[in-house]
Design an enzyme around this catalytic site. Structure first.
Site, short mmCIF file in Angstrom:
data_model
loop_
_atom_site.label_atom_id
_atom_site.label_comp_id
_atom_site.label_asym_id
_atom_site.label_seq_id
_atom_site.Cartn_x
_atom_site.Cartn_y
_atom_site.Cartn_z
N SER A 160 21.38 76.05 -38.59
CA SER A 160 21.09 76.78 -37.36
C SER A 160 22.25 77.77 -36.99
CB SER A 160 20.68 76.12 -36.19
OG SER A 160 20.66 76.98 -35.05
N GLU A 162 22.66 78.51 -33.89
CA GLU A 162 23.36 78.03 -32.91
C GLU A 162 24.75 77.34 -33.14
OE1 GLU A 162 22.32 77.57 -29.45
OE2 GLU A 162 21.23 79.59 -30.30
N TYR A 183 22.64 70.22 -29.22
CA TYR A 183 21.68 70.50 -30.48
C TYR A 183 22.81 71.20 -31.33
CZ TYR A 183 18.86 73.28 -33.36
OH TYR A 183 18.21 73.81 -34.40
C1 LIG Z 1 18.41 79.42 -34.36
C2 LIG Z 1 17.87 78.68 -33.11
O1 LIG Z 1 16.64 79.32 -32.46
C3 LIG Z 1 16.06 78.64 -31.36
O2 LIG Z 1 17.02 78.20 -30.43
P1 LIG Z 1 17.10 79.36 -29.03
O3 LIG Z 1 17.96 80.59 -29.40
O4 LIG Z 1 17.85 78.75 -28.08
O5 LIG Z 1 15.45 79.88 -28.76
P2 LIG Z 1 15.11 79.95 -27.51
O6 LIG Z 1 13.59 80.75 -27.80
O7 LIG Z 1 14.70 78.68 -26.59
O8 LIG Z 1 15.80 81.04 -26.46
C4 LIG Z 1 16.31 82.12 -26.80
C5 LIG Z 1 17.27 82.76 -25.73
O9 LIG Z 1 16.19 83.22 -24.64
C6 LIG Z 1 16.89 82.54 -23.37
N1 LIG Z 1 15.73 82.26 -22.37
C7 LIG Z 1 15.65 83.04 -21.32
N2 LIG Z 1 14.75 82.63 -20.39
C8 LIG Z 1 14.09 81.57 -21.28
C9 LIG Z 1 12.91 80.58 -21.06
O10 LIG Z 1 12.40 80.64 -19.99
N3 LIG Z 1 12.82 79.64 -21.95
C10 LIG Z 1 13.50 79.81 -23.32
N4 LIG Z 1 13.35 78.77 -24.24
N5 LIG Z 1 14.46 80.42 -23.57
C11 LIG Z 1 14.82 81.47 -22.73
C12 LIG Z 1 17.65 81.68 -23.75
O11 LIG Z 1 18.75 81.10 -22.85
C13 LIG Z 1 18.08 81.85 -25.00
O12 LIG Z 1 19.30 82.53 -25.17
C14 LIG Z 1 15.71 77.25 -31.77
O13 LIG Z 1 14.56 77.40 -32.85
C15 LIG Z 1 16.88 76.42 -32.22
O14 LIG Z 1 16.11 75.14 -32.95
C16 LIG Z 1 17.60 77.19 -33.42
O15 LIG Z 1 18.06 76.69 -34.36
#
Ligand SMILES: C[C@H]1O[C@H](OP(=O)(O)OP(=O)(O)OC[C@H]2O[C@@H](n3cnc4c(=O)[nH]c(N)nc43)[C@H](O)[C@@H]2O)[C@@H](O)[C@@H](O)C1=O
Length: 331
Positions: A160, A162, A183
């Site tokens: 990832s 991440e 994670y």
């Molecule tokens: C490559 C990587 O991709 C994914 O991880 P992620 O980037 O954390 O994805 P996400 O959609 O949860 O968040 C993207 C961004 O959006 C911001 N954000 C704002 N407001 C909300 C909110 O309300 N919910 C969420 N979920 N995110 C929010 C949050 O803070 C972050 O900056 C997983 O597939 C992971 O498994 C992986 O490997």
């Protein structure tokens, strides 16, 4: 983001031709087959004529919505070449049993506790599944090879972006990791276990370092689906507000259907290696909101409410991949 047809493919083998006979078929084993990537990878491999085995966890509700169009539908031409088995990345004996029984040619480790924010609340469990789970699977593959001599077996580890965490973009295969969540730290461990099994035992093991990848099949608690689902519901009057966290985070978002093809490509190379998979373009969550609400003629500022509960203890601010190595990859 480009639009894609989400309908299952109707062909019965590569280019719609009949699949190869059983003795000539490649056999793939997928962990995490019920997830977004697992479902797209299953379609891709079945279309290429593979026999596909998926490992699923026991749960009170049979969570196979993303693969039911193949697994349940009696008219699906692929159904006979797809099988599901109960196993768990926290149960080494189940992994060893299925690797030995199925004797796959390719193993794709896609299973994870994949929500970054949730990993702060269940860090032990996240590490057990994501880090030690990968180690257990690698060990099952290694002991299978050593017992049977089937050294052609190939292993894919879902890494990832991440893992790069706070290291500034653009991020490539040589960029140092600086994980910012349980994670991400667990994914780093899985990455290095995979490299170690390649170097120590000569296993054909690859890490795909995938940047965010989305689709209509994305889980509804990831930001893209959370937004697009809310936009639809707001437009038809089913809800009025959308509660979100940090809108300034920037992500390199691609399409999951394309990225599973990259996984498969990695395992078709002459030598095992690690590859970044990315679009090389990055946008903030706020920009995503502009486009999603704008698409149906709404202004996101009238509906979005910032809620501190959705901020993470440590954020990853800016991800943008450098995918040049994969772009020059040939199959
Ligand atoms: C490559 C990587 O991709 C994914 O991880 P992620 O980037 O954390 O994805 P996400 O959609 O949860 O968040 C993207 C961004 O959006 C911001 N954000 C704002 N407001 C909300 C909110 O309300 N919910 C969420 N979920 N995110 C929010 C949050 O803070 C972050 O900056 C997983 O597939 C992971 O498994 C992986 O490997």
């Amino acid at each position: 983001m480009a639009t894609h047809d989400d309908a299952p493919k109707s062909g019965s083998g590569a280019n719609g031709e009949a699949p190869p006979p059983p003795q000539q078929r490649k056999v793939a084993l997928i962990t995490g087959i019920t997830g977004q990537d697992g479902s797209y990878l299953t379609e891709l491999l079945l279309d290429k004529g593979y026999e596909v085995h998926g490992l699923i966890r026991r749960s009170s509700n049979f969570n196979t919505q993303r693969i039911n169009h193949i697994y349940i539908d009696p008219h699906n031409a692929h159904k006979a070449r797809m099988k599901l088995h109960y196993a768990d990345l926290t149960d080494a004996s189940s992994l060893r049993r299925w690797i030995d029984t199925i004797a796959p040619d390719e193993v794709y480790n896609l299973a994870a506790q994949s929500h970054v924010a949730v990993s702060f609340e269940i860090p032990d469990y996240t590490a057990d599944v994501v880090a030690t789970g990968a180690l257990r699977l690698l060990e099952a593959v290694r002991s299978h090879v050593s017992a049977t001599g089937r050294s052609h077996i190939r292993y894919y580890q879902a890494g990832s972006s991440e893992m790069f965490g706070s290291t500034p973009p653009p991020q490539s295969e040589t960029t140092p990791f600086h994980p910012r969540s349980p994670y991400a730290a667990s994914k780093c461990a899985a990455h290095w276990y995979t490299v170690n099994y390649r170097e120590a035992y000569g296993l054909f093991a690859c890490n795909g370092i995938l940047f965010n990848h989305e689709s209509p099949r994305r889980g509804e608690n990831f930001v893209t689906r959370k937004i697009t689902r809310a936009v639809g519901r707001i437009k038809i009057g089913l809800q009025s507000k959308l509660f979100l966290g940090n809108l300034q985070a920037s992500r390199d978002w691609g399409f999951a259907g394309d990225y599973v093809e990259a996984m498969w490509m990695m395992l078709q190379q002459e030598k095992p290696d690690d590859y970044v998979v990315a679009t090389e373009e990055s946008h903030t969550v706020e920009e995503f909101l502009e486009v999603a609400f704008g698409y149906v003629g709404l202004n996101w500022r009238d509906h979005v409410v910032i809620d501190k509960r959705y901020f993470r203890p440590a954020e990853v601010d800016n991800l943008k991949g450098d995918a040049i190595k994969l772009i020059f990859c040939k199959v």
